[in-house]
Design a protein around this motif. Structure first.
Motif, PDB file in Angstrom:
ATOM      1  N   ALA A   1       0.489  -1.284  -0.241  1.00 32.92           N
ATOM      2  CA  ALA A   1       0.394  -0.422  -0.017  1.00 32.92           C
ATOM      3  C   ALA A   1       0.560   1.029   0.250  1.00 32.92           C
ATOM      4  CB  ALA A   1      -0.672   0.142   0.838  1.00 32.92           C
ATOM      5  N   ILE A   2       0.299   2.067  -1.497  1.00 32.04           N
ATOM      6  CA  ILE A   2       1.537   3.266  -0.632  1.00 32.04           C
ATOM      7  C   ILE A   2       1.029   4.472   0.080  1.00 32.04           C
ATOM      8  CG2 ILE A   2       2.623   5.155  -2.400  1.00 32.04           C
ATOM      9  CD1 ILE A   2       3.365   2.624  -3.452  1.00 32.04           C
ATOM     10  N   GLU A   3      -0.478   4.424   0.544  1.00 33.63           N
ATOM     11  CA  GLU A   3       0.017   5.509   1.417  1.00 33.63           C
ATOM     12  C   GLU A   3       0.161   5.357   2.369  1.00 33.63           C
ATOM     13  OE1 GLU A   3      -1.188   8.631   0.765  1.00 33.63           O
ATOM     14  OE2 GLU A   3       0.111   8.655  -1.122  1.00 33.63           O
ATOM     15  N   PRO A   4       0.268   6.130   3.811  1.00 29.17           N
ATOM     16  CA  PRO A   4       0.260   5.216   4.748  1.00 29.17           C
ATOM     17  C   PRO A   4      -1.093   4.453   6.085  1.00 29.17           C
ATOM     18  CG  PRO A   4       0.721   7.291   4.833  1.00 29.17           C
ATOM     19  CD  PRO A   4       0.963   7.390   3.641  1.00 29.17           C
TER      20      PRO A   4
ATOM     21  N   TRP B   1      13.169   2.864   2.507  1.00 29.21           N
ATOM     22  CA  TRP B   1      12.860   3.230   1.153  1.00 29.21           C
ATOM     23  C   TRP B   1      11.540   2.834   2.030  1.00 29.21           C
ATOM     24  CZ3 TRP B   1       9.809  -0.829  -1.617  1.00 29.21           C
ATOM     25  CH2 TRP B   1       9.831  -0.336  -2.701  1.00 29.21           C
ATOM     26  N   TRP B   2      10.857   3.779   0.110  1.00 26.70           N
ATOM     27  CA  TRP B   2       8.570   3.369   0.124  1.00 26.70           C
ATOM     28  C   TRP B   2       8.628   3.535  -0.973  1.00 26.70           C
ATOM     29  CZ3 TRP B   2       6.210  -0.234   3.266  1.00 26.70           C
ATOM     30  CH2 TRP B   2       5.245  -0.342   2.943  1.00 26.70           C
ATOM     31  N   PRO B   3       7.658   3.056  -1.934  1.00 30.68           N
ATOM     32  CA  PRO B   3       7.690   3.752  -3.606  1.00 30.68           C
ATOM     33  C   PRO B   3       6.963   4.632  -3.332  1.00 30.68           C
ATOM     34  CG  PRO B   3       6.973   1.227  -2.599  1.00 30.68           C
ATOM     35  CD  PRO B   3       6.980   1.666  -1.577  1.00 30.68           C
ATOM     36  N   SER B   4       6.647   5.714  -4.257  1.00 31.40           N
ATOM     37  CA  SER B   4       5.573   6.639  -4.298  1.00 31.40           C
ATOM     38  C   SER B   4       5.183   6.273  -5.958  1.00 31.40           C
ATOM     39  CB  SER B   4       6.204   8.051  -3.688  1.00 31.40           C
ATOM     40  OG  SER B   4       7.281   8.204  -5.206  1.00 31.40           O
TER      41      SER B   4
ATOM     42  N   GLY C   1      16.190  -2.378   3.595  1.00 31.54           N
ATOM     43  CA  GLY C   1      17.095  -2.098   2.628  1.00 31.54           C
ATOM     44  C   GLY C   1      16.170  -1.137   1.709  1.00 31.54           C
ATOM     45  N   ASN C   2      16.721  -1.066  -0.038  1.00 33.34           N
ATOM     46  CA  ASN C   2      15.810  -0.727  -0.866  1.00 33.34           C
ATOM     47  C   ASN C   2      16.104  -1.547  -2.445  1.00 33.34           C
ATOM     48  OD1 ASN C   2      14.878   0.410  -3.443  1.00 33.34           O
ATOM     49  ND2 ASN C   2      16.700   2.298  -3.177  1.00 33.34           N
TER      50      ASN C   2
END
Length: 116
Positions: free
Chosen positions: A13-16, A78-81, A101-102
């Motif tokens: 899930a992109i959004e927190p 890291w977390w995608p947007s 990690g990324n």
């Protein structure tokens, strides 16, 4: 026990997410925001707003697993947007993410290789 195999579908899930939510609240997020069925056996990964923890929701055929990891120091690196509400990860990318990690910076061999 949660098994992560090359066939496991993993949605990030992109959004927190609101981490006060439990299994039912996160299952509702799967349906409403990710457009996925939480009973499908897929693994769903959420992060909190402060980027200090992740929660994983998975249905194994008998019930739900809800796992949480909170970093003792620092934040999630890291977390995608993206414009979409979710993205997919491979089982190896999720393992890298859980070690803070990324996954985009890691080179992986293919899942299947011909043995000579």
């Amino acid at each position: 026990m949660i098994q992560l195999t090359p066939q496991t579908r993993i949605f990030l899930a992109i959004e927190p997410a609101d981490f006060r939510a439990g299994i039912d609240g996160l299952a509702q997020l799967c349906r409403q925001h990710l457009n996925e069925e939480p009973f499908s056996g897929a693994v769903f990964v959420f992060r909190n707003r402060a980027r200090t923890a992740v929660k994983i929701l998975c249905y194994d055929g008998q019930g739900f697993w809800l796992c949480q990891k909170r970093w003792s120091s620092g934040k999630l690196q890291w977390w995608p947007s993206a414009d979409t509400p979710a993205c997919t990860l491979s089982h190896r990318e999720l393992q890298v993410l859980l070690w803070n990690g990324n996954p985009e910076m890691t080179a992986f061999a293919g899942d299947w290789r011909r043995v000579a």
